[in-house]
Design a protein around this motif. Sequence first.
Motif, short mmCIF file in Angstrom:
data_model
loop_
_atom_site.label_atom_id
_atom_site.label_comp_id
_atom_site.label_asym_id
_atom_site.label_seq_id
_atom_site.Cartn_x
_atom_site.Cartn_y
_atom_site.Cartn_z
N GLY A 194 60.00 -7.74 33.23
CA GLY A 194 60.74 -7.28 34.52
C GLY A 194 60.28 -5.83 34.95
N LEU A 195 59.77 -5.19 35.91
CA LEU A 195 59.36 -3.92 35.75
C LEU A 195 59.87 -3.34 37.34
CD1 LEU A 195 57.66 -1.67 34.35
CD2 LEU A 195 55.49 -2.39 35.97
N GLY A 196 60.38 -2.10 37.47
CA GLY A 196 61.19 -1.29 38.21
C GLY A 196 60.70 -0.01 38.31
N ALA A 197 61.02 0.76 39.55
CA ALA A 197 60.78 2.14 39.58
C ALA A 197 61.76 3.15 38.88
CB ALA A 197 60.85 2.53 41.09
N GLY A 198 62.85 2.52 38.53
CA GLY A 198 63.77 3.39 37.94
C GLY A 198 64.72 4.13 38.66
N TRP A 199 65.88 4.31 38.26
CA TRP A 199 66.82 4.86 39.39
C TRP A 199 68.00 5.80 38.88
CZ3 TRP A 199 72.12 3.85 38.45
CH2 TRP A 199 72.28 2.91 37.50
N PHE A 200 68.18 5.77 37.45
CA PHE A 200 69.25 6.43 36.86
C PHE A 200 69.00 7.52 36.11
CE2 PHE A 200 72.48 5.80 33.07
CZ PHE A 200 73.49 6.77 33.75
N VAL A 201 69.27 8.87 37.24
CA VAL A 201 68.70 10.10 36.90
C VAL A 201 69.24 10.63 35.85
CG1 VAL A 201 70.42 11.05 38.27
CG2 VAL A 201 68.18 12.51 37.78
N GLY A 202 70.52 10.35 35.29
CA GLY A 202 71.24 10.69 34.21
C GLY A 202 70.55 10.41 32.90
N GLU A 203 70.24 9.34 32.80
CA GLU A 203 69.31 8.99 31.32
C GLU A 203 68.32 9.78 31.16
OE1 GLU A 203 68.49 4.77 31.06
OE2 GLU A 203 67.89 4.55 33.22
N HIS A 204 67.37 10.05 32.42
CA HIS A 204 66.22 10.75 32.24
C HIS A 204 66.41 12.24 32.03
CE1 HIS A 204 65.18 7.48 34.83
NE2 HIS A 204 63.60 7.72 34.70
N ASP A 205 67.45 13.00 32.40
CA ASP A 205 68.10 14.19 32.09
C ASP A 205 68.52 14.30 30.60
OD1 ASP A 205 67.66 14.93 34.61
OD2 ASP A 205 69.64 14.66 35.04
N ALA A 206 68.87 13.03 30.06
CA ALA A 206 69.63 12.96 28.74
C ALA A 206 68.45 13.12 27.56
CB ALA A 206 70.43 11.97 28.50
N TYR A 207 67.33 12.48 28.10
CA TYR A 207 66.21 12.22 27.07
C TYR A 207 65.03 12.96 27.44
CZ TYR A 207 69.49 9.26 24.36
OH TYR A 207 70.68 9.02 23.88
N GLY A 208 65.00 13.77 28.60
CA GLY A 208 63.71 14.48 28.63
C GLY A 208 62.59 13.71 29.42
N ILE A 209 63.13 12.61 30.15
CA ILE A 209 62.09 12.07 31.01
C ILE A 209 61.86 12.33 32.35
CG2 ILE A 209 61.53 9.64 31.56
CD1 ILE A 209 63.45 8.66 29.43
N PRO A 210 60.65 12.68 32.87
CA PRO A 210 60.66 13.19 34.19
C PRO A 210 61.06 12.18 35.12
CG PRO A 210 58.54 13.68 32.88
CD PRO A 210 59.44 12.99 32.09
N PHE A 211 61.52 12.41 36.21
CA PHE A 211 62.28 11.64 37.08
C PHE A 211 61.68 12.20 38.52
CE2 PHE A 211 65.67 10.08 40.13
CZ PHE A 211 65.70 8.74 39.62
N PRO A 212 60.50 11.75 39.19
CA PRO A 212 60.12 11.85 40.39
C PRO A 212 61.04 11.48 41.65
CG PRO A 212 58.49 10.96 39.04
CD PRO A 212 59.82 10.75 38.42
N ASP A 213 60.52 12.02 42.85
CA ASP A 213 61.48 11.46 43.99
C ASP A 213 61.15 9.81 44.16
OD1 ASP A 213 58.84 11.09 45.47
OD2 ASP A 213 59.30 12.86 46.24
N THR A 214 62.13 9.62 45.18
CA THR A 214 61.84 7.91 45.27
C THR A 214 60.49 7.56 45.71
OG1 THR A 214 64.30 7.79 45.84
CG2 THR A 214 62.74 5.88 46.50
N SER A 215 59.70 8.08 46.65
CA SER A 215 58.43 7.59 47.06
C SER A 215 57.78 7.74 45.82
CB SER A 215 57.89 8.62 48.33
OG SER A 215 56.88 8.29 48.46
N GLU A 216 57.54 8.90 45.12
CA GLU A 216 56.49 8.75 43.82
C GLU A 216 56.80 7.85 42.81
OE1 GLU A 216 55.03 11.80 40.28
OE2 GLU A 216 55.75 12.50 42.22
N ARG A 217 58.19 7.37 42.66
CA ARG A 217 58.37 6.52 41.89
C ARG A 217 57.95 5.27 42.05
NH1 ARG A 217 63.67 8.70 42.00
NH2 ARG A 217 64.54 6.42 42.67
#
Length: 310
Positions: free
Chosen positions: A102-125
């Motif tokens: 199962g593959l998705g665009a990602g949505w949970f900004v908090g986990e990206h902030d907590a672990y240093g993962i870039p979080f682009p805007d919705t269109s780019e994701r």
Amino acid sequence: MELRIFTEPQQGATYDDLLAVAATAEELGFGAFFRSDHYLAMGGDGLPGPTDAWTTLAGLARETSAIRLGTLVTSATFRLPGPLAIQVAQVDQMSSGRVELGLGAGWFVGEHDAYGIPFPDTSERFDRLEEQLEVITGLWSTTGGYDFAGSHYQVKDSPGLPKPVQRAGLRGGVPVVVGGHGKRRTPALAAAYADEFNVPFAGVPDVETQFGRVRAAVEAAGRPADSMTYSAALVVCVGADEAEVDRRAAAIGREKGELRTNGVAGSPEEAIATLAAYAAVGVERVYLQVLDLHDLDHLRLIAAEVMPRV
């Protein structure tokens, strides 16, 4: 209707907790064990901490023998498509062909902030998700010399190795699951790449509407109508009596009335009726979200009283 078990380990679970659930689900005859792919708890302290989805599934691939394994859903922001294609193919080999992606665009900004993962805007994701689906399925299906020139990912002369054991996916390889509530891009991506479309945590009317969009996209893509499996994910809270429903709802911090409205909850008879309503709008497979991973008797009750009647 096939029933699968779906877990949320980021809320606090060890590998051993997940193994116990997967082994019990296999013993009881559930169709699959799936897990989320998140790195941060959504409420609560999350202790003892998250586990990595594909590390977990690699272990389970060797400690189970029949049950299918997969993610709802791996986030495209977490991994590069080439290494992810290798990871999934390897776990498929380790399981003798029991894995689904199962593959998705990602949505949970908090986990990206907590672990240093870039979080682009919705269109780019979503752009990245589309390119990842193309690269991953391309690497699995190529006979060698695979190239891809995207806006976000470029692949040059890849041998596309290792190969998954399974070759049954739409483009060859591991079956791919795409899901969500999007009205335009999500159905189009599913029609182009997915073997299964999943609607998470939605009522019957919304599921029916989204399935209609996906069926239209599948037809527009020139695919056979029966080439897509349609599924839903719903939280589960079933009890042999009302006291057991109360206890299980309290254990996961939910109100039993809300669970009856938004999930598969109540007595076994109520659960069967709810699942029948989803089946009537085309749901072929349900992922039962089990939130108390220590309550294995919950799985036993569902397997004995619900599963044989759906």
